[in-house]
Design a protein around this motif. Structure first.
Motif, PDB file in Angstrom:
ATOM      1  N   VAL A 195     -11.567  63.627  38.318  1.00  0.00           N
ATOM      2  CA  VAL A 195     -10.181  63.747  37.856  1.00  0.00           C
ATOM      3  C   VAL A 195      -9.292  62.762  38.613  1.00  0.00           C
ATOM      4  O   VAL A 195      -9.262  62.785  39.853  1.00  0.00           O
ATOM      5  CB  VAL A 195      -9.657  65.186  38.072  1.00  0.00           C
ATOM      6  CG1 VAL A 195      -8.218  65.316  37.578  1.00  0.00           C
ATOM      7  CG2 VAL A 195     -10.561  66.199  37.368  1.00  0.00           C
ATOM      8  N   MET A 199      -3.345  62.609  37.649  1.00  0.00           N
ATOM      9  CA  MET A 199      -3.422  63.368  36.404  1.00  0.00           C
ATOM     10  C   MET A 199      -2.928  64.791  36.648  1.00  0.00           C
ATOM     11  O   MET A 199      -3.403  65.471  37.563  1.00  0.00           O
ATOM     12  CB  MET A 199      -4.849  63.390  35.853  1.00  0.00           C
ATOM     13  CG  MET A 199      -5.009  64.228  34.579  1.00  0.00           C
ATOM     14  SD  MET A 199      -6.698  64.162  33.883  1.00  0.00           S
ATOM     15  CE  MET A 199      -6.633  62.562  33.076  1.00  0.00           C
ATOM     16  N   GLU A 201      -2.459  67.847  34.182  1.00  0.00           N
ATOM     17  CA  GLU A 201      -3.397  68.790  33.575  1.00  0.00           C
ATOM     18  C   GLU A 201      -4.578  68.003  33.020  1.00  0.00           C
ATOM     19  O   GLU A 201      -4.406  67.135  32.162  1.00  0.00           O
ATOM     20  CB  GLU A 201      -2.701  69.560  32.438  1.00  0.00           C
ATOM     21  CG  GLU A 201      -3.497  70.736  31.887  1.00  0.00           C
ATOM     22  CD  GLU A 201      -3.575  71.890  32.868  1.00  0.00           C
ATOM     23  OE1 GLU A 201      -4.512  72.688  32.743  1.00  0.00           O
ATOM     24  OE2 GLU A 201      -2.712  71.973  33.762  1.00  0.00           O
ATOM     25  N   PRO A 202      -5.806  68.277  33.495  1.00  0.00           N
ATOM     26  CA  PRO A 202      -6.965  67.526  33.005  1.00  0.00           C
ATOM     27  C   PRO A 202      -7.162  67.696  31.501  1.00  0.00           C
ATOM     28  O   PRO A 202      -6.972  68.785  30.963  1.00  0.00           O
ATOM     29  CB  PRO A 202      -8.140  68.142  33.778  1.00  0.00           C
ATOM     30  CG  PRO A 202      -7.524  68.782  34.977  1.00  0.00           C
ATOM     31  CD  PRO A 202      -6.175  69.244  34.542  1.00  0.00           C
ATOM     32  N   THR A 203      -7.527  66.618  30.840  1.00  0.00           N
ATOM     33  CA  THR A 203      -7.804  66.681  29.411  1.00  0.00           C
ATOM     34  C   THR A 203      -9.161  67.348  29.168  1.00  0.00           C
ATOM     35  O   THR A 203      -9.962  67.504  30.084  1.00  0.00           O
ATOM     36  CB  THR A 203      -7.823  65.265  28.808  1.00  0.00           C
ATOM     37  OG1 THR A 203      -8.913  64.532  29.412  1.00  0.00           O
ATOM     38  CG2 THR A 203      -6.513  64.532  29.082  1.00  0.00           C
ATOM     39  N   ASN A 204      -9.416  67.724  27.918  1.00  0.00           N
ATOM     40  CA  ASN A 204     -10.708  68.337  27.575  1.00  0.00           C
ATOM     41  C   ASN A 204     -11.861  67.381  27.875  1.00  0.00           C
ATOM     42  O   ASN A 204     -12.939  67.803  28.312  1.00  0.00           O
ATOM     43  CB  ASN A 204     -10.732  68.744  26.095  1.00  0.00           C
ATOM     44  CG  ASN A 204      -9.842  69.946  25.827  1.00  0.00           C
ATOM     45  OD1 ASN A 204      -9.578  70.736  26.738  1.00  0.00           O
ATOM     46  ND2 ASN A 204      -9.375  70.076  24.591  1.00  0.00           N
ATOM     47  N   ASP A 205     -11.627  66.079  27.630  1.00  0.00           N
ATOM     48  CA  ASP A 205     -12.673  65.093  27.900  1.00  0.00           C
ATOM     49  C   ASP A 205     -13.002  65.040  29.393  1.00  0.00           C
ATOM     50  O   ASP A 205     -14.174  64.997  29.784  1.00  0.00           O
ATOM     51  CB  ASP A 205     -12.206  63.712  27.413  1.00  0.00           C
ATOM     52  CG  ASP A 205     -13.251  62.640  27.687  1.00  0.00           C
ATOM     53  OD1 ASP A 205     -14.389  62.780  27.202  1.00  0.00           O
ATOM     54  OD2 ASP A 205     -12.924  61.667  28.400  1.00  0.00           O
ATOM     55  N   VAL A 206     -11.964  65.073  30.228  1.00  0.00           N
ATOM     56  CA  VAL A 206     -12.177  65.042  31.667  1.00  0.00           C
ATOM     57  C   VAL A 206     -12.859  66.321  32.137  1.00  0.00           C
ATOM     58  O   VAL A 206     -13.770  66.292  32.975  1.00  0.00           O
ATOM     59  CB  VAL A 206     -10.831  64.834  32.410  1.00  0.00           C
ATOM     60  CG1 VAL A 206     -10.988  65.097  33.903  1.00  0.00           C
ATOM     61  CG2 VAL A 206     -10.321  63.419  32.183  1.00  0.00           C
ATOM     62  N   LEU A 207     -12.453  67.460  31.595  1.00  0.00           N
ATOM     63  CA  LEU A 207     -13.092  68.730  31.963  1.00  0.00           C
ATOM     64  C   LEU A 207     -14.565  68.739  31.585  1.00  0.00           C
ATOM     65  O   LEU A 207     -15.397  69.283  32.316  1.00  0.00           O
ATOM     66  CB  LEU A 207     -12.361  69.891  31.285  1.00  0.00           C
ATOM     67  CG  LEU A 207     -10.954  70.194  31.813  1.00  0.00           C
ATOM     68  CD1 LEU A 207     -10.296  71.278  30.975  1.00  0.00           C
ATOM     69  CD2 LEU A 207     -11.010  70.618  33.278  1.00  0.00           C
ATOM     70  N   GLU A 208     -14.884  68.112  30.458  1.00  0.00           N
ATOM     71  CA  GLU A 208     -16.287  68.024  30.048  1.00  0.00           C
ATOM     72  C   GLU A 208     -17.066  67.138  31.029  1.00  0.00           C
ATOM     73  O   GLU A 208     -18.213  67.440  31.378  1.00  0.00           O
ATOM     74  CB  GLU A 208     -16.392  67.456  28.629  1.00  0.00           C
ATOM     75  CG  GLU A 208     -17.807  67.472  28.085  1.00  0.00           C
ATOM     76  CD  GLU A 208     -17.886  67.020  26.631  1.00  0.00           C
ATOM     77  OE1 GLU A 208     -18.993  66.668  26.187  1.00  0.00           O
ATOM     78  OE2 GLU A 208     -16.842  67.009  25.947  1.00  0.00           O
TER      79      GLU A 208
END
Length: 475
Positions: A195, A199, A201-208
């Motif tokens: 991360v 940044m 709030e992490p994006t869904n792509d980053v969380l993945e």
């Protein structure tokens, strides 16, 4: 490994303790047992590995049972070869003999033992960065070559990723505001290298990506635990179960430990520091300054946290007589350069650890414009008689010097903000007098007070005083 040039100092166990820990690790102890087991009849293949028909006997010598015993025996042998516990005598014949490393384990110094362990660590780290064996076999062509493109695996990138994670784990372990000896949740560690720092709030792509990194790290830390680098609580198997598998019992989703917990062992801290030093990174250790002069101590601890600075200073003082140490510290604290206020603060903190034997050294500097203030503070705190009252000029000079040191040590901290508010509140005419103080940092301190004070009227007074100070100094 991390390329940081400002890593915090670490406190390491003694080399004797670390060597004992290294000898007891499964990886090194198995390698040593195989080195002793090997004899004239032992044969290796072209790559130096044990021939397949000898793996069962090697596993038996190690007392291994159950599945994957051949793989464990093969790994232990590879470590034995890589660390010099075993040497190949004749490559064509595939014969071996005991290596010089084996003698180091049994009769060498703690440093010798740790050198062998570090070589074993490199072997295991290289293994940890390799995909699972099944994936390698699927990617192998008829000629025995591995097509890396089918694995979606970049060896250099994978090694860099693992180095980055271990570098962050080292930093967390060494930092005074880190978890200390407590384990670090695997999701937090994975996020620290995935991360971006800016940044929100992490994006869904980053969380993945974080989730994928966790799974890779789960495998890697399982590999690294037997060499003694880390203590690791693996990811709960229930979290990795496929949806079409049999349902698992309900578990607490709020229990962060289910997602993996890892901490560096004392041996692991030593090992990562050794790798950092090998790669040219400055990685200080508490005790590095114990044999150096007071100037090196005061400058060297300038960037240390309070606990590390005290531990370093205690070791420095332990090697000196109190009176001589006090005189050396006071001499090193003088100066008008930008680093001088923080040196004097570190000097004052060091002198607080010295007993009344140092009294003559403090009385010798009572008339010193730079040291007289802190000398009076020390004598008063020790309850000693006949301490002359400081002049008004000395009080203001010491106040500016202390604030300059706090600014250098902590920046715009809440503690400094509270100190600034307290000063302005207790001394209504502080700014009217402070701008006249003959100290190189007067203007900078007053500007900081204007920046830190929440009251706009007081802040404006501070900025005006800073302007006057700069005009007086000709800047």
């Amino acid at each position: 490994m991390s390329d940081s040039s400002s890593l915090p100092p670490v406190r390491l166990s003694s080399e004797a303790e670390l060597a004992r820990a290294a000898l007891s690790t499964p990886v090194l102890s198995r390698a040593a047992r195989l080195a002793r087991w090997a004899g004239p009849a032992t044969r290796v293949d072209a790559g130096g590995g044990l021939v397949e028909e000898q793996l069962p006997a090697a596993a038996e010598a190690l007392g291994l049972t159950g599945e994957d015993v051949a793989a464990y025996a093969s790994e232990a042998w590879r470590v034995a070869v890589d660390t010099g516990l075993v040497e190949i005598v004749d490559e064509e014949e595939g014969t071996v003999t005991a290596g010089a490393g084996l003698e180091l384990l049994t009769g060498g110094s703690p440093q010798d033992v740790l050198g062998v362990w570090l070589a074993a660590l490199e072997t295991v780290l290289a293994d940890a960065a390799v995909p699972d064996l099944d994936g390698l076999l699927e990617a192998m062509d008829e000629g025995g070559r591995v097509d890396l493109s089918t694995l979606d695996w970049d060896p250099e990138a994978e090694a860099d990723f693992l180095d980055g994670v271990l570098g962050n784990l080292y930093l967390l372990s060494a930092s005074e505001d880190g978890p200390g000896e407590a384990p670090v949740p695997l999701p937090a560690l994975a996020a620290s290298v995935i991360v971006p720092s800016d940044m929100g709030e992490p994006t869904n792509d980053v969380l993945e990506q974080v989730s994928d990194a966790m799974m890779r790290l789960d495998d890697q830390f399982r590999t690294l635990e037997p060499v003694g680098l880390v203590e690791y609580q693996p990811v709960d198997e229930a979290l990795m179960a496929d949806a079409d598998e049999e349902p698992v019992p309900a578990v607490d989703d709020t229990d962060v430990s289910r997602y993996g917990m890892v901490r560096l062992t004392p041996l692991g801290l030593y090992g990562l520091r050794a790798r950092l030093l090998e790669s040219g990174v400055e990685a200080p250790m508490v005790g590095d300054l114990a044999d150096k002069g007071a100037d090196a101590l005061l400058d060297g601890t300038a960037g240390f946290g309070p606990r590390a600075a005290q531990a370093e200073t205690e070791q420095w003082l332990a090697r000196r007589r109190p009176l001589a140490a006090a005189r050396e510290l006071l001499a090193a604290a003088r100066g008008s350069d930008p680093g001088a206020p923080l040196r004097r603060l570190r000097c004052q903190q060091a002198l607080s650890l010295v007993g009344a034997e140092a009294e003559p050294a403090l009385r010798e500097v009572l008339d010193d414009p730079e040291l007289g203030g802190l000398a009076r503070v020390w004598l008063s705190e020790h309850g000693l008689p006949d301490v002359p009252a400081p002049s008004q000029d000395m009080i203001f000079w010491l106040t500016v010097d202390t604030l300059a040191a706090q600014l250098a040590a902590e920046g715009n901290s809440e503690e400094l903000r509270a100190l600034v508010q307290g000063l302005a509140q207790q001394h209504s005419g502080f700014f009217a007098a402070a701008w006249r103080v003959d100290h190189p940092a007067t203007a900078d301190v007053l500007e900081a007070m204007g920046r830190l004070h929440p009251d706009k009227k007081v802040a404006k007074e501070a900025r005006k005083a800073a302007f006057k100070a700069r005009s007086q100094q000709g800047n």
